[in-house]
Write a protein that holds these residues in place. Structure first.
Motif, short mmCIF file in Angstrom:
data_model
loop_
_atom_site.label_atom_id
_atom_site.label_comp_id
_atom_site.label_asym_id
_atom_site.label_seq_id
_atom_site.Cartn_x
_atom_site.Cartn_y
_atom_site.Cartn_z
N GLU A 1 52.58 29.04 57.26
CA GLU A 1 52.88 28.65 58.64
C GLU A 1 51.65 28.07 59.33
N PRO B 1 45.38 31.32 55.97
CA PRO B 1 45.88 32.60 55.45
C PRO B 1 47.34 32.57 55.02
N ASN B 2 48.11 31.61 55.54
CA ASN B 2 49.53 31.54 55.19
C ASN B 2 50.06 30.13 55.40
N ASP C 1 52.19 30.18 47.38
CA ASP C 1 50.93 30.47 48.08
C ASP C 1 49.98 31.25 47.19
N VAL D 1 46.38 26.75 51.35
CA VAL D 1 46.56 28.21 51.40
C VAL D 1 45.99 28.85 50.14
#
Length: 569
Positions: free
Chosen positions: A515, A512-513, A248, A506
């Motif tokens: 997931e 932001p992440n 990421d 990402v």
């Protein structure tokens, strides 16, 4: 999130590279392109009988440029290209290469262009079996168990064994080799215009699962560990890395050169790379304690668990457990089978021998018709075998096979093991033998599930991705029956490339992440295979036979090795 933001995922497989352009808002594919490696397809630099499999970096570079440009063209050209925000890459692994101080693979330098030892050592290259054995023996002498986070056994498929082998067998490469670099680290370095290998951002995924990097060690094992194994390794840790990065994180932005070559803006973010199965698990929307099986030439099985659940638990006989190797904040656990689709391809090649070696000399048909016929039949062999095998009754006394045609990856790596087929009779035809091979690969999958469960890691379900998962209902149903568990197949065709695209979103700051990217860009599952309970009961008995045959094969190989050693002595 703003509209019209696109990302590119690039997936380097064993035989080809594929790129996809994806709408970051919903994961919809705008275009995809696949390029088969030109030199690899010709069998160059490989010696299968000697377990040597090498790939030229030009295959990677050419495939990268061709597929990305083709994707852009198919998606709509410059208008789409201007809205691409990020690129991320996954590769097979461990697939390392010798580089100079500038980070250039030696095969791209004058004098090394045709030297296989200066090329990428593909994951399935097993020329370093002796070196892996030496690492395992050596590690037992230390108070700290430097193999504890890779399942306790080091494999010939991995980073250090391959480096030591190349240094031992090729003095010219040894003298020119400044550092040793994974494929998934080199491509982002290339795209961002890197010029010093020391500045390359190394993948947490690759370093932790294959190179013995661990947070608990503060990086790699010390130089003493490697230099006392072999003086040829002295000083290498200083020329490698200490820090690693999860995927990421951005490796940088696209260089001006590569922006021009690909037709993309120079501000496109390029993510830190990872291995195909790890990004594929994200593309396949992995869930905690669900085993993601990337099924292609081999399998790579990925499971994620919350860090606090794992605590100090160490799982024996797998391919590593690394915090953040799949999803940052979770522990990624890796297992796999060294031959899966390759097992079926081997049998197909056996059956195709007359087509490949006799048909061209036919006095009945022209060479053009012979080539067309060969191509047509080659495409039909596996689908027809699957149809015929699926119609056969399942019985305890059927032909039985062991799937170690390229050694065993998990559980308990041993690349010296071989495949086997038993229970043959004059009634054993091609569909029956094929079914035995399919069952063997599914029994191999069960042995991995059983190992996780035995080590206290629950397996709540199976997610199937990759070519075999998408193409073969027969294999998937057999696996569901063997495991006694449902298997969900992800709807996206190029799931590893989709996972790379999710990481690109990402890295570009769109999500932001990981997931959230998975939730927004994952399209769910389109097929589910439910186990047949009656078949499962029979397969439980067959699995016991499989384990017994495997023990015999392993004993026989070990005995032959002992006998050979005694003769030499």
């Amino acid at each position: 999130m703003g509209s019209n933001q696109y990302v590119i995922g690039i997936d380097y497989g064993s035989d080809s590279v594929r790129s996809v352009i994806v709408d970051a808002a919903n994961g919809k594919e705008l275009a995809s392109s696949v390029h088969e490696y030109t030199r690899w397809k010709k069998g160059l630099f490989c010696k299968p009988a000697a377990n040597q499999f090498r790939q030229h970096p030009l295959d990677y570079i050419e495939g990268l440029e061709l597929t990305v440009k083709e994707c852009i063209r198919l998606a709509g050209g410059d208008e789409i290209a201007r809205q691409v925000k990020g690129i991320s890459v996954d590769t097979t692994g461990s697939t390392p290469v010798a580089v100079n101080e500038a980070g250039v693979p030696l095969a791209l330098l004058p004098g090394f262009e045709e030297n296989p030892n200066a090329m990428f050592i593909l994951w399935k290259d097993h020329t370093s079996v002796k070196e892996a054995a030496a690492i395992n023996e050596h590690a037992a002498r230390f108070d700290i168990n430097y193999l504890q986070y890779v399942g306790g056994i080091y494999s010939s498929e991995w980073f250090w064994a391959k480096l030591l082998h190349i240094l031992k067998v090729d003095e010219i490469v040894r003298e020119a080799c400044y550092s040793w670099v994974e494929h998934c680290d080199w491509i982002p370095f290339l795209l961002t215009g890197g010029s010093r290998s020391a500045e390359m951002k190394r993948s947490r995924c690759a370093a932790g699962h294959k190179a013995l990097w661990a947070e608990a060690f503060g990086g790699l094992p010390p130089d003493e560990f490697f230099s006392s194994l072999d003086p040829l390794l002295k000083g290498f840790t200083d020329r490698l890395f200490r820090d690693t990065y999860t995927s990421d994180v951005a490796a940088g932005t696209l260089s001006n050169e590569w922006a021009q070559r690909l037709g993309l803006p120079a501000d496109v973010k390029v993510g830190v790379g990872a291995f195909d199965a790890h990004m594929g698990a994200v593309g396949g929307q992995i869930e905690p304690y669900h085993l993601s099986k990337v099924m292609g030439t081999s399998t790579c099985d990925i499971l994620v668990a919350p860090t606090h659940d794992i605590d100090n638990k160490l799982v024996k006989g797998i391919c590593g457990q690394v915090n953040g190797s799949v999803i940052p904040g979770m522990v990624g656990l890796e297992a796999g089978q060294s031959a899966f689709g390759d097992t079926y391809a081997w049998f197909k090649n056996i059956l195709s021998w007359p087509l490949n070696n006799l048909l061209a000399n036919s006095k009945v048909i022209s060479p053009e018709v012979a080539e067309a016929l060969k191509a047509e039949l080659a495409e039909e062999i596996i689908p027809e075998l699957s149809r015929q095998a699926a119609s056969l009754p399942i019985d305890e006394v059927n032909e039985l096979a062991i799937d170690w045609f390229n050694g065993r990856r998990t559980p308990d790596a041993d690349q010296t093991l071989k495949g086997a087929i038993t229970g043959l009779s004059l009634g054993s035809d091609a569909p029956r033998v094929f079914r035995a091979l399919v069952e063997a690969t599914c029994f191999g999958a069960k042995s991995i599930v059983d190992r996780f469960i035995q080590e206290g890691i629950p397996v709540k379900g199976i997610i199937g991705i990759g070519g075999v998962a998408k193409k073969s209902a027969f294999v998937m149903q057999t696996m569901a029956d063997v495991l006694g568990m449902p298997i969900r197949i992800h709807q996206f065709k190029h799931t590893c490339a989709l996972g790379a695209a999710m990481f690109a979103a990402v890295v570009a700051g769109i999500y932001p992440n990981v997931e959230e990217a998975m939730h927004a860009m994952g399209g769910g599952f389109d097929v589910s295979y439910e186990p047949n309970e009656a078949n499962h009961e029979i397969y439980n008995k067959r699995y016991a036979q499989y384990k017994g045959l495997g023990e015999f094969v392993a004993w026989q190989i070990a005995s032959a090795k002992e006998e050979q050693t005694e003769k030499i002595a």
